[in-house]
Design an enzyme around this catalytic site. Structure first.
Site, mmCIF file in Angstrom:
data_model
loop_
_atom_site.group_PDB
_atom_site.id
_atom_site.type_symbol
_atom_site.label_atom_id
_atom_site.label_comp_id
_atom_site.label_asym_id
_atom_site.label_seq_id
_atom_site.Cartn_x
_atom_site.Cartn_y
_atom_site.Cartn_z
ATOM 1 N N ASP A 53 -17.169 -8.660 33.420
ATOM 2 C CA ASP A 53 -17.793 -8.584 34.732
ATOM 3 C C ASP A 53 -16.938 -9.457 35.639
ATOM 4 O OD1 ASP A 53 -19.314 -8.834 37.052
ATOM 5 O OD2 ASP A 53 -21.223 -8.866 35.974
ATOM 6 N N SER A 132 -7.782 0.118 49.583
ATOM 7 C CA SER A 132 -8.355 1.359 50.121
ATOM 8 C C SER A 132 -7.740 1.625 51.490
ATOM 9 C CB SER A 132 -9.875 1.238 50.264
ATOM 10 O OG SER A 132 -10.414 2.364 50.937
ATOM 11 N N TYR A 145 -17.167 -3.233 53.272
ATOM 12 C CA TYR A 145 -16.212 -2.650 52.330
ATOM 13 C C TYR A 145 -14.791 -2.761 52.883
ATOM 14 C CZ TYR A 145 -14.001 0.702 49.181
ATOM 15 O OH TYR A 145 -13.174 1.304 48.267
ATOM 16 N N LYS A 149 -11.592 -5.013 51.113
ATOM 17 C CA LYS A 149 -10.338 -4.398 50.706
ATOM 18 C C LYS A 149 -9.175 -4.898 51.565
ATOM 19 C CE LYS A 149 -11.708 -1.787 47.307
ATOM 20 N NZ LYS A 149 -11.201 -1.996 45.933
#
Length: 270
Positions: A53, A132, A145, A149
């Site tokens: 994890d 991304s 998000y 990134k």
């Protein structure tokens, strides 16, 4: 690298990570994937799985130590584990923001810190951080998000210079939308009662899901990563996706900010 090298891929139980792990294993690499629940994975084939994890330091250290115990080296790290998160920034719970950043930014840093000593001892290594195309621009209702990134991309720029003298290579690969199960695992911020964002967020979310559903085959990303690993002097950043998604990166660099913003507003019908 001898025997194509030992590869560690985080988040390899599904999506882009799974495709990449299987592709590289088929090319002769010794591939270890990570998952938070490796016991649930069936039919992994040539890919061996470790429990990890990326949000937990002890979990990362234990998985890397086990890999080194089995193989004695780590040649390639592909930091792929990530989570999606959507919602109006105003209404996204801060705990959800922190959790996403733990996985998408702090997690990769933890894994890098754990493998660099072994790579430095070897005198070589290759790290690919999966970012991304969304990380190159602030997208509406995907701000957290995009930020995570983007942060990973900037950290990579600094990190690769710091590691250069040790023979460790590093770069990013920014995918666009691909046909994976990422939408099913996203955190969707619950809207407040009578939220002023209800209609526009709903429309944008439908558009995001359509992009994933109509995305290309994840094996395209796997082949791109394989190609990058053949580079002796890799670029800082790579991108893979539809022609329009890759073209958006050029538009972002070339257009004035407000004109590019208008294009996004039109695209998302805001």
């Amino acid at each position: 690298m001898k025997n194509k090298g030992v590869v560690l891929i985080t988040g390899a139980s599904s999506g882009l990570g799974e495709a990449t792990a299987n592709f590289l294993a088929g090319k002769g690499y010794r591939v270890y994937g990570t998952s938070r629940n490796p016991s649930r994975i069936s039919g992994a084939g040539a890919v061996r799985f470790l429990r990890m994890d990326v949000r937990e330091e002890a979990s990362v250290q234990e998985a890397v130590a086990e890999l080194l115990r089995q193989e004695g080296r780590i040649d390639i790290l592909i930091n792929n584990a990530g989570v999606g998160i959507t919602g109006p920034l105003e209404e996204t719970p801060h705990e959800a923001c922190l959790d996403a950043m733990e996985t998408n930014f702090h997690g990769p840093l933890r894994v890098i810190r754990s493998v660099v000593p072994a790579m430095r001892k070897q005198g070589e290594g290759f790290i690919v951080n999966i970012t991304s195309i969304a990380g190159y621009m602030g997208l509406p209702y995907r701000g957290v998000y995009s930020a995570g990134k983007s942060a990973l991309g900037i950290a990579t720029e600094a990190y690769r210079m710091e590691l250069r003298s040790f023979g460790i290579l590093m770069c990013t690969l920014a995918p666009g939308d691909y046909s994976t199960n990422i939408a099913a695992g996203r955190f969707h911020s619950p809207l407040r009662e009578n939220s002023p964002y209800r209609e526009t967020y709903g429309n944008s979310l439908d558009l995001m899901n359509d992009h994933v559903d109509s995305g290309n085959d994840p094996m395209e990303v796997a082949r791109k990563i394989h190609g990058i690993l053949q580079k002796k002097n890799p670029k800082v950043h790579y991108a893979v996706g539809s022609p329009m998604q890759r073209f958006s990166l050029s538009l972002k660099r070339l257009l004035p900010d407000k004109i590019f913003e208008r294009l996004l507003l039109k695209h998302y019908k805001l």
